[in-house]
Design a protein around this motif. Structure first.
Motif, PDB file in Angstrom:
ATOM      1  N   GLU A 101       0.830  -1.206   0.000  1.00  0.00           N
ATOM      2  CA  GLU A 101       0.000   0.000   0.000  1.00  0.00           C
ATOM      3  C   GLU A 101       0.863   1.254   0.000  1.00  0.00           C
ATOM      4  O   GLU A 101       0.525   2.264  -0.603  1.00  0.00           O
ATOM      5  N   VAL A 102       1.993   1.173   0.717  1.00  0.00           N
ATOM      6  CA  VAL A 102       2.928   2.305   0.744  1.00  0.00           C
ATOM      7  C   VAL A 102       3.480   2.540  -0.665  1.00  0.00           C
ATOM      8  O   VAL A 102       3.530   3.664  -1.157  1.00  0.00           O
ATOM      9  N   ILE A 103       3.854   1.452  -1.340  1.00  0.00           N
ATOM     10  CA  ILE A 103       4.452   1.557  -2.669  1.00  0.00           C
ATOM     11  C   ILE A 103       3.489   2.182  -3.680  1.00  0.00           C
ATOM     12  O   ILE A 103       3.869   2.973  -4.527  1.00  0.00           O
ATOM     13  N   LYS A 104       2.220   1.834  -3.549  1.00  0.00           N
ATOM     14  CA  LYS A 104       1.241   2.395  -4.489  1.00  0.00           C
ATOM     15  C   LYS A 104       0.861   3.824  -4.106  1.00  0.00           C
ATOM     16  O   LYS A 104       0.111   4.486  -4.805  1.00  0.00           O
ATOM     17  N   GLY A 105       1.355   4.281  -2.961  1.00  0.00           N
ATOM     18  CA  GLY A 105       1.029   5.633  -2.513  1.00  0.00           C
ATOM     19  C   GLY A 105      -0.356   5.713  -1.896  1.00  0.00           C
ATOM     20  O   GLY A 105      -0.925   6.790  -1.751  1.00  0.00           O
ATOM     21  N   LYS A 106      -0.924   4.553  -1.524  1.00  0.00           N
ATOM     22  CA  LYS A 106      -2.286   4.553  -0.970  1.00  0.00           C
ATOM     23  C   LYS A 106      -2.275   4.922   0.506  1.00  0.00           C
ATOM     24  O   LYS A 106      -3.239   5.446   1.034  1.00  0.00           O
ATOM     25  N   ILE A 107      -1.201   4.574   1.197  1.00  0.00           N
ATOM     26  CA  ILE A 107      -1.098   5.001   2.597  1.00  0.00           C
ATOM     27  C   ILE A 107       0.269   5.630   2.839  1.00  0.00           C
ATOM     28  O   ILE A 107       1.237   5.363   2.126  1.00  0.00           O
ATOM     29  N   ASP A 108       0.328   6.465   3.856  1.00  0.00           N
ATOM     30  CA  ASP A 108       1.581   7.063   4.287  1.00  0.00           C
ATOM     31  C   ASP A 108       2.263   6.024   5.191  1.00  0.00           C
ATOM     32  O   ASP A 108       1.578   5.272   5.881  1.00  0.00           O
ATOM     33  N   PRO A 109       3.606   5.981   5.187  1.00  0.00           N
ATOM     34  CA  PRO A 109       4.280   5.008   6.055  1.00  0.00           C
ATOM     35  C   PRO A 109       3.748   5.017   7.491  1.00  0.00           C
ATOM     36  O   PRO A 109       3.586   3.958   8.115  1.00  0.00           O
ATOM     37  N   ARG A 110       3.460   6.205   7.998  1.00  0.00           N
ATOM     38  CA  ARG A 110       3.005   6.297   9.394  1.00  0.00           C
ATOM     39  C   ARG A 110       1.655   5.637   9.616  1.00  0.00           C
ATOM     40  O   ARG A 110       1.251   5.389  10.751  1.00  0.00           O
ATOM     41  N   GLU A 111       0.947   5.381   8.538  1.00  0.00           N
ATOM     42  CA  GLU A 111      -0.352   4.731   8.691  1.00  0.00           C
ATOM     43  C   GLU A 111      -0.233   3.211   8.816  1.00  0.00           C
ATOM     44  O   GLU A 111      -1.216   2.531   9.089  1.00  0.00           O
ATOM     45  N   CYS A 112       0.974   2.682   8.597  1.00  0.00           N
ATOM     46  CA  CYS A 112       1.147   1.238   8.767  1.00  0.00           C
ATOM     47  C   CYS A 112       1.193   0.943  10.266  1.00  0.00           C
ATOM     48  O   CYS A 112       1.907   1.611  11.012  1.00  0.00           O
ATOM     49  N   LYS A 113       0.445  -0.065  10.663  1.00  0.00           N
ATOM     50  CA  LYS A 113       0.358  -0.391  12.096  1.00  0.00           C
ATOM     51  C   LYS A 113       1.723  -0.717  12.705  1.00  0.00           C
ATOM     52  O   LYS A 113       1.949  -0.545  13.885  1.00  0.00           O
ATOM     53  N   LEU A 114       2.623  -1.216  11.874  1.00  0.00           N
ATOM     54  CA  LEU A 114       3.917  -1.653  12.402  1.00  0.00           C
ATOM     55  C   LEU A 114       4.945  -0.520  12.483  1.00  0.00           C
ATOM     56  O   LEU A 114       5.965  -0.637  13.145  1.00  0.00           O
ATOM     57  N   PHE A 115       4.652   0.577  11.800  1.00  0.00           N
ATOM     58  CA  PHE A 115       5.631   1.667  11.673  1.00  0.00           C
ATOM     59  C   PHE A 115       6.132   2.169  13.021  1.00  0.00           C
ATOM     60  O   PHE A 115       5.334   2.558  13.880  1.00  0.00           O
ATOM     61  N   SER A 116       7.442   2.128  13.177  1.00  0.00           N
ATOM     62  CA  SER A 116       8.177   2.637  14.348  1.00  0.00           C
ATOM     63  C   SER A 116       7.868   1.923  15.663  1.00  0.00           C
ATOM     64  O   SER A 116       8.487   2.206  16.679  1.00  0.00           O
ATOM     65  N   THR A 117       6.933   0.987  15.638  1.00  0.00           N
ATOM     66  CA  THR A 117       6.729   0.180  16.841  1.00  0.00           C
ATOM     67  C   THR A 117       7.408  -1.163  16.611  1.00  0.00           C
ATOM     68  O   THR A 117       8.456  -1.444  17.187  1.00  0.00           O
ATOM     69  N   VAL A 118       6.830  -1.938  15.713  1.00  0.00           N
ATOM     70  CA  VAL A 118       7.419  -3.244  15.398  1.00  0.00           C
ATOM     71  C   VAL A 118       8.501  -3.102  14.322  1.00  0.00           C
ATOM     72  O   VAL A 118       9.525  -3.779  14.351  1.00  0.00           O
ATOM     73  N   CYS A 119       8.258  -2.219  13.379  1.00  0.00           N
ATOM     74  CA  CYS A 119       9.147  -2.086  12.228  1.00  0.00           C
ATOM     75  C   CYS A 119       9.986  -0.816  12.348  1.00  0.00           C
ATOM     76  O   CYS A 119       9.456   0.291  12.314  1.00  0.00           O
ATOM     77  N   THR A 120      11.286  -0.992  12.542  1.00  0.00           N
ATOM     78  CA  THR A 120      12.186   0.156  12.704  1.00  0.00           C
ATOM     79  C   THR A 120      13.406  -0.048  11.812  1.00  0.00           C
ATOM     80  O   THR A 120      13.607  -1.141  11.277  1.00  0.00           O
ATOM     81  N   ILE A 121      14.221   0.982  11.697  1.00  0.00           N
ATOM     82  CA  ILE A 121      15.433   0.851  10.888  1.00  0.00           C
ATOM     83  C   ILE A 121      16.328  -0.253  11.449  1.00  0.00           C
ATOM     84  O   ILE A 121      16.924  -1.027  10.705  1.00  0.00           O
ATOM     85  N   GLU A 122      16.398  -0.323  12.771  1.00  0.00           N
ATOM     86  CA  GLU A 122      17.270  -1.317  13.406  1.00  0.00           C
ATOM     87  C   GLU A 122      16.736  -2.731  13.169  1.00  0.00           C
ATOM     88  O   GLU A 122      17.486  -3.680  13.069  1.00  0.00           O
ATOM     89  N   ASN A 123      15.420  -2.845  13.124  1.00  0.00           N
ATOM     90  CA  ASN A 123      14.812  -4.153  12.976  1.00  0.00           C
ATOM     91  C   ASN A 123      13.661  -4.068  11.969  1.00  0.00           C
ATOM     92  O   ASN A 123      12.491  -4.111  12.323  1.00  0.00           O
ATOM     93  N   PRO A 124      14.032  -3.923  10.681  1.00  0.00           N
ATOM     94  CA  PRO A 124      13.006  -3.685   9.665  1.00  0.00           C
ATOM     95  C   PRO A 124      12.181  -4.929   9.356  1.00  0.00           C
ATOM     96  O   PRO A 124      12.708  -6.032   9.316  1.00  0.00           O
ATOM     97  N   LYS A 125      10.902  -4.729   9.146  1.00  0.00           N
ATOM     98  CA  LYS A 125      10.025  -5.854   8.803  1.00  0.00           C
ATOM     99  C   LYS A 125       9.706  -5.888   7.317  1.00  0.00           C
ATOM    100  O   LYS A 125       9.381  -6.927   6.766  1.00  0.00           O
ATOM    101  N   GLY A 126       9.720  -4.750   6.706  1.00  0.00           N
ATOM    102  CA  GLY A 126       9.374  -4.705   5.277  1.00  0.00           C
ATOM    103  C   GLY A 126      10.457  -3.998   4.486  1.00  0.00           C
ATOM    104  O   GLY A 126      11.263  -3.260   5.048  1.00  0.00           O
ATOM    105  N   PRO A 127      10.471  -4.213   3.170  1.00  0.00           N
ATOM    106  CA  PRO A 127      11.518  -3.638   2.325  1.00  0.00           C
ATOM    107  C   PRO A 127      11.539  -2.110   2.348  1.00  0.00           C
ATOM    108  O   PRO A 127      12.593  -1.509   2.187  1.00  0.00           O
ATOM    109  N   CYS A 128      10.367  -1.500   2.555  1.00  0.00           N
ATOM    110  CA  CYS A 128      10.334  -0.031   2.527  1.00  0.00           C
ATOM    111  C   CYS A 128      11.095   0.549   3.714  1.00  0.00           C
ATOM    112  O   CYS A 128      11.435   1.724   3.730  1.00  0.00           O
ATOM    113  N   MET A 129      11.344  -0.274   4.726  1.00  0.00           N
ATOM    114  CA  MET A 129      12.142   0.164   5.868  1.00  0.00           C
ATOM    115  C   MET A 129      13.593  -0.295   5.696  1.00  0.00           C
ATOM    116  O   MET A 129      14.525   0.357   6.142  1.00  0.00           O
TER     117      MET A 129
END
Ligand code: SF4
Ligand code: SF4
Lengths: 360, 73
Positions: A317-345
């Motif tokens: 959804e981020v790639i298609k521009g449908k949501i902002d990264p911050r709208e992903c439930k995992l953003f900065s909680t589960v998914c961080t630069i140190e421990n990325p969950k998805g390729p966009c991170m």
């Protein structure tokens, strides 16, 4: 230095202040990882009023590579005869099983090497004769010609233990796909300067002719981007929908023919899958039949994973521009630069990494 | 994968060359560029120069930006 002037060209403040006064909603999509980073790093997003929305599109080659293909690469990497050579950004991307990545494979003792240029992969093949070196060819029209040069080198120097797993993709087909989606709501495109260097202004002409969407081929400094955003707004206000080239210092009308010729000598279009989007007709690049022995998929008889699209994350959804990264439930909680969950991170050019590092 | 900064060509050896920016040197390839000379500036992507950028075009580029800014008065 002359090139540095584009960071803050004379009088850019005037354009910037005109932008801050603009009060209508406009949605602008950038389609290049370097733009994403530059916009985040320079703080442009923070300065612009909220009604000027800058949205990251499918511009980072690492991000658009679907999980299914990452799984295919991870499968191949377990072959004891194989040495995987890849650009650094790919090694932390995880497959469908949480925690699997090329980095992990390396830790498990499989031979994974990070290279800076595809020619380095050929050199490795020349030294490690007992290994089958597979280069992960990733990127848009900007990098595909370099992969072609590597294949040419392998042919000329008789390097038979070298092949390419081509994930190369083209920009035009994915733009067409996005534009034709029912919920397409982008008012203007910042076109990727580096891709345009190769395919030329002409490569983006269809945006003007067929779709009448304001588009500006844009350089990578803050000044380039601010100017281009302003031009997109002007075009929209004046109902003058066209394609412009802001990056004239690098992008020629016809692009770089030498690079395109070598790319077309070795590669031909094929249907390909994109993360979060699925199959797009003639959107990928595969090796031509004459060069089949350099095609890793054929060489190792890989049975590629079918498109399943059951990713747990919102990267698609981020790639298609449908949501902002911050709208992903995992953003900065589960998914961080140190421990990325998805390729966009994971990717340094990914929208989530940019949003995380330079949070505004 | 990309470097947005142009590199200055300081050594050429066939299709191999060395590019420099702010004291940092990189080995680059110049397969895609016609007539590269020492001192030229190139844009580099994954180790390959993909285009030469010329001063004249850059000045023209700055003029383009200035024109739009000037019209704002
Ligand atoms: S690889 Fe280069 S041109 Fe392609 S998206 Fe990244 S920065 Fe842009
Ligand atoms: S925050 Fe992580 S999981 Fe969510 S979209 Fe971004 S990269 Fe994917």
């Amino acid at each position: 230095m002359l090139w540095n002037e584009f960071k803050k060209p004379k009088d850019i403040e005037k354009i910037l202040s005109a932008l801050t006064k603009y009060d209508k909603e406009i949605r602008i999509m950038e389609i290049c990882g370097t733009h994403t980073v530059s916009i985040a790093k320079s703080g442009i997003k923070g300065i612009l009023p909220k009604n000027i929305k800058l949205i990251s599109g499918p511009g980072c080659p690492v991000c658009v590579t679907p999980t299914e293909r990452i799984d295919d690469i991870l499968f191949l990497s377990k072959n004891k005869d194989v040495l995987i050579a890849t650009y650094g950004d790919m090694i932390r991307v995880t497959g469908s099983i949480d925690g699997t990545s090329l980095e992990k494979r390396k830790a498990e003792g499989f031979d994974i090497r990070v290279v800076y240029s595809p020619l380095d992969a050929v050199k490795i093949a020349q030294c490690c004769k007992d290994k089958e070196v597979v280069f992960i060819g990733i990127g848009f029209e900007t990098t595909a010609p370099s992969t072609a040069i590597a294949i040419e080198r392998a042919i000329n120097e008789g390097v038979n233990n070298f092949s390419v797993f081509s994930l190369h993709k083209m920009v035009e087909p994915v733009l067409r796909k996005l534009i034709n989606m029912n919920d397409f709501n982008i008012d203007g495109f910042l076109c990727p300067g580096n891709v345009a260097v190769i395919i030329g202004e002409e490569g983006f002409r269809f945006l003007e002719i067929e779709f009448k969407i304001p588009s500006v081929i844009c350089g990578f400094e803050a000044g380039d981007i601010i100017y281009s955003i302003y031009r997109l707004i002007q075009m929209r206000e004046n109902k003058d929908f066209k394609l412009e080239n802001e990056y004239i210092r690098a992008v020629k009308q016809k692009g770089n023919e030498i690079a395109r010729n070598i790319m077309n000598k070795y590669f031909e279009p094929c249907d390909d899958i994109w993360r979060g989007i699925g199959w797009i007709e003639n959107s990928g690049l595969k090796l031509k039949d004459e060069y089949i022995q350099y095609d890793a998929v054929k060489k190792f008889n890989l049975d590629l994973n079918p498109y399943k699209n059951n990713d747990f994350c919102s990267c698609g959804e981020v790639i298609k521009g449908k949501i902002d990264p911050r709208e992903c439930k995992l953003f900065s909680t589960v998914c961080t630069i140190e421990n990325p969950k998805g390729p966009c991170m994971v990717s340094s050019e990914g929208a989530c990494a940019a949003a995380y590092k330079y949070s505004d | 994968m990309c470097l947005a900064v142009p590199l200055k060509v300081i050594q050429i050896n066939g299709k191999d060359a060395v590019g420099e920016s702010l004291g940092i040197r990189r080995d680059i390839r110049i397969d895609f560029i016609k007539d590269v000379n020492l001192g030229d500036y190139v844009i580099v992507h994954a180790g390959f120069a993909i285009e030469k950028i010329e001063e004249e075009a850059a000045l023209e580029n700055l003029r383009l930006i200035k024109e739009v800014a000037d019209a704002l008065e």
